[in-house]
Design an enzyme around this catalytic site. Structure first.
Site, PDB file in Angstrom:
ATOM      1  N   ASP A   1       7.355 -44.906  12.046  1.00 12.09           N
ATOM      2  CA  ASP A   1       7.089 -44.295  10.735  1.00 12.09           C
ATOM      3  C   ASP A   1       5.551 -45.086  10.226  1.00 12.09           C
ATOM      4  OD1 ASP A   1       9.281 -42.900  10.084  1.00 12.09           O
ATOM      5  OD2 ASP A   1       9.863 -44.318   8.618  1.00 12.09           O
TER       6      ASP A   1
ATOM      7  N   ASP B   1      17.027 -36.847  11.569  1.00  8.86           N
ATOM      8  CA  ASP B   1      16.746 -37.781  11.340  1.00  8.86           C
ATOM      9  C   ASP B   1      18.019 -38.809  11.476  1.00  8.86           C
ATOM     10  OD1 ASP B   1      15.192 -40.422  10.931  1.00  8.86           O
ATOM     11  OD2 ASP B   1      14.212 -39.297   8.939  1.00  8.86           O
TER      12      ASP B   1
HETATM   13  C1  GLA Z   1      12.772 -41.564   7.558  1.00 10.60           C
HETATM   14  C2  GLA Z   1      11.798 -40.901   8.536  1.00 10.60           C
HETATM   15  C3  GLA Z   1      10.585 -40.630   7.798  1.00 10.60           C
HETATM   16  C4  GLA Z   1      11.132 -39.514   6.553  1.00 10.60           C
HETATM   17  C5  GLA Z   1      11.979 -40.428   5.731  1.00 10.60           C
HETATM   18  C6  GLA Z   1      12.857 -39.188   4.681  1.00 10.60           C
HETATM   19  O1  GLA Z   1      12.230 -42.726   7.224  1.00 10.60           O
HETATM   20  O2  GLA Z   1      11.443 -41.577   9.605  1.00 10.60           O
HETATM   21  O3  GLA Z   1       9.459 -39.774   8.532  1.00 10.60           O
HETATM   22  O4  GLA Z   1      11.468 -38.401   7.315  1.00 10.60           O
HETATM   23  O5  GLA Z   1      13.175 -40.822   6.340  1.00 10.60           O
HETATM   24  O6  GLA Z   1      13.725 -40.085   4.077  1.00 10.60           O
END
Ligand code: GLA
Length: 742
Positions: free
Chosen positions: A552, A482
């Site tokens: 997301d 990420d």
């Molecule tokens: C980001 C990712 C999510 C999740 C969060 C965790 O927003 O896109 O899918 O993994 O971080 O903190």
């Protein structure tokens, strides 16, 4: 009208769309140099690309479009007579790679200044090398010992050409590159071009935009230090008024770069169109001491006369076969479970074990713990940088859980965000200078975190070592990698001021290097590129990762638009899509499990709901869909995608069809967000089937209208089509067509 520029618009060859994307690598590419005409010609796939050396010594694009006959005359390149004294001869020539200097008025590919104050750089053809499917052409400045090597690679399966440049300073003084593109793609003069590009923001990525190309410039790009979701480094240009999914000339391309980037589309005074892409020149500076060089990323581009649908299929095919790290051996995406939406930071051994048991019963093949397993990570305020297992949550480390997951028949994955640090972390307390910053200036936080300066060797080594240890000490098969903020104050005060802006190049190259080394040392580990959703998806990161997280936003209705936009540039086979809880956390929308599964089955299927709350009935529904997905996933992930009905602009109805590479199966997904008066659902006419073969359909979900034959020819399904009984709001159907014979 520009002289010396043969129009690249197709006199389209009699090849069907299906042939272009299904054919095994057609004839090996041919790259030739005609010394008499000073003409370079590349024939690859169904594309011919040609450029020549004009009487000034400049390289000029001559043709880019449908494949021409071997003996068709092209060139020689002629210096453009210009338009008026303001646009003098040569200033509007469609240069392959223009240095800023001489009489140039177009956007240059390379702008530099020298220690002695000179800012003039005029690049002339010097030499070339052809080996197999690669062409390298050397340009040299008319006075200074500066070389620019242009590299052309070819992909015969799609006709996509990759272009990049290596800038070499052989002088005895420092040369500072102020701007450098990977390549410029020239299109002939015309007033009927349209540009398509992708825009977005967090939770609403991948919106397709269309605008007419008019005199002047259009820029898309990112100054964020990374790819970003505001624009994606992809473009398509269509010509004429007749284009759609299946018809029309389309030139398209994408940059393989995950740092700040820019693609600029210019239409000049002669109405010629030029697409220049590479490093974003904003705040850019790259100093080359004598003997040093700079290698740009690759800018890939292709052409098809068969509309934007075929352009997308070519990109998909190119990505799967040529870009992804495992290429031809690329494995199908396993069905995964991810704990994020179920537990957020509240992960622990007992809770994750329960989820793993429930996931295995549904048929899940990969179990992934998301954020919260490490350091003092109980919220997004602390812990990033401390990649050791949190012993309060996992008293015995990760091994017992990993053992359990494996015993349940699933592979194991873990979330990491290795380029970041929370100020509240042991790492930051020990190394505050490791974050990007300017001395004695504020450090702006985003999601309570700072960006580690990966351009520094010690920081890059730390990140590699920590991940290498994690993967060596634990039996891990997957990392969700990420990246949750943009750059601010991108200082690198530990190096000389004139070196500091190299951070834009060095950071990204070091990131790639870390991923490359990790993959080599841990070949069984797959990686997903995630950036707060889809903010780091590009052909550069895709060369080192196996899948990407597009957004997301997991609402299945919003996802239809997001996933549709994604497929213009990128393959459904890398696009992860989770079934999550209802109501959805993004917008509180309630939807059926059927609708959620069918929406997610358009890509790599995952489940991200709190499955411990699911009823036995819901578990049974999920088991059925997961089993069904495994029967169709090779078609969805590797097949040819046809966008039948677009969900754009809040359109209530949408449908996609995927056809297996060998033509044996087609999968149709149809959705209705909202019913409208007494309107029936539109008839869906399939694409890409063999008209003479017979196909029998079965429903994954939904109903066909009475009288629909159980089996019919490809011609029937493509011309008569199928009518589905879809009524009401948030309704969907899934249909599988199996070829039964010819
Ligand atoms: C980001 C990712 C999510 C999740 C969060 C965790 O927003 O896109 O899918 O993994 O971080 O903190």
């Amino acid at each position: 009208m520009a002289l010396g520029f043969v129009f690249g618009v197709a006199t389209s060859l009699p090849i069907s769309a299906a042939t272009t994307t299904r054919a095994a690598a057609s004839a090996t590419p041919s790259i030739t140099y005609d010394a008499t005409r000073k003409l370079f010609r590349i024939d690859t796939g169904e594309v011919t690309y040609a450029f020549g050396v004009d009487s000034d010594g400049m390289l000029q694009t001559l043709y880019w479009g449908a494949r021409l006959a071997a003996r068709d005359p092209l060139g020689p390149a002629r210096v453009s007579p210009g338009h008026a004294s303001f646009d003098s001869p040569g200033s509007t020539s469609p240069q392959e790679y223009a240095g800023w200097g001489g009489r140039i008025t177009i956007e240059p590919d390379l702008k530099a200044h020298f220690a002695d104050g000179n800012r003039d750089l005029v690049l002339h053809y010097a030499s070339h090398r052809i080996h197999d499917d690669t062409l390298e052409v050397e340009l040299r400045d008319i006075r200074l010992d500066v070389s620019v090597w242009l590299r052309y690679t070819t992909d015969p399966a799609t006709g996509i050409i990759g272009r990049s440049a290596r800038i070499e300073n052989h002088t005895t003084q420092a040369m500072t590159v102020d701007a450098a593109s990977a390549a410029s793609w020239n299109l002939p003069a015309g007033d009927d071009y349209s540009l398509r590009y992708l825009t977005g923001a967090w939770a609403r990525e991948w919106n397709l935009q269309t605008r007419a190309i008019t005199p002047g410039a259009t820029e898309i790009g990112s100054r964020r230090g990374t790819t970003g979701d505001q624009n994606n480094p992809w473009f398509a240009i269509e010509r004429g008024n007749q284009w759609n999914e299946e018809h029309g000339d389309v030139w398209f391309g994408a940059l393989a770069w995950s740092g700040s980037w820019r693609i600029r589309i210019d239409q000049d005074v002669l109405h010629q169109v030029r697409v220049t892409g590479g490093y974003n020149p904003f705040d850019f500076s790259y100093r080359l001491a004598p003997g040093q060089s700079l290698q740009t990323p690759v800018f890939y581009a292709g052409y098809t006369p068969h509309g934007i649908g075929e352009a997308s299929r070519m990109m998909h095919r190119f990505e799967i076969n040529t870009v992804l790290p495992q290429r031809a051996e690329t494995k199908l995406r396993p069905v995964l479970y991810n704990s994020w939406e179920a537990t957020e930071f509240k992960v622990d051994e007992a809770g994750q074990e329960k989820l793993a048991e429930a996931a295995a019963k549904l048929g899940v093949e990969r179990f992934v713990i998301d954020d919260g397993w490490f350091g003092a990570r109980n919220s997004d305020h602390a812990g990033l940088g401390d990649w050791t297992v949190n012993r309060n949550k996992f008293p015995h480390g990760l091994s017992p859980l990993i053992g359990k997951v494996h015993a349940l028949g699933m592979s194991f994955g873990l979330w990491v965000e290795p380029e970041m640090v929370n100020p509240d972390s042991d790492l930051y307390r020990a190394h505050p200078d490791w974050a990007l910053h300017f001395n004695d200036r504020p450090r702006s936080e985003g999601r309570n975190q700072l960006v580690l300066n990966l351009a520094r060797k010690d920081v890059a080594d730390y990140v590699y070592d920590v991940l290498d240890r994690l993967l060596s000490e634990n039996d891990i098969q997957f990392l969700k990698w990420d990246y949750n903020r943009n750059w601010t104050e991108p200082g690198w005060p530990e190096v000389a001021p004139e070196e500091q802006q190299k951070v834009y190049v060095a950071f990204t190259n070091n990131l790639y290097d870390i991923m490359r080394r990790l993959r080599a040392r841990h070949p069984g580990v797959e990686i997903e590129s995630c950036s707060g959703g889809g903010a780091r998806v590009d052909l550069g990161i895709m060369g080192l990762t196996d899948e990407v997280w597009p957004s997301d936003n997991t609402d299945p209705s919003d996802r239809l638009t997001i996933q549709d936009g994604f497929t213009y540039a990128y393959a459904p086979g890398v696009m992860m899509a989770w079934v999550t809880g209802s109501p959805n956390w993004v917008n509180d929308r309630r939807s059926s499990l059927d609708f959620r599964f069918l929406s997610s089955m358009q890509g790599g299927l995952g489940i991200g709901a709190n499955i411990l709350e699911w009823t036995p009935e819901e578990n049974a529904v999920a088991q059925r869909y997961v089993a069904e997905y495994k029967r169709i996933r090779s078609t969805v992930q590797r097949g040819l995608l046809y966008r039948l009905l677009s969900p754009r602009d809040q359109s209530p109805q949408s449908a996609t069809e995927s056809v297996a590479a060998d033509g044996s199966q087609a999968v149709l997904f149809a959705f209705q967000r909202q019913g409208h008066e007494a309107e029936p659902y539109p008839t869906l006419r399939l694409r890409g089937l063999d008209p003479k073969a017979r196909y029998r359909y079965r429903l994954i979900h939904g109903e066909a209208v009475e009288g629909t034959p159980a089996e019919a020819s490809g011609a029937f399904w493509m011309n008569q089509g199928i009518d589905l009984k879809i009524r009401g709001d948030l309704q969907a159907a899934g249909v599988v067509f199996e070829r039964t014979g010819t």
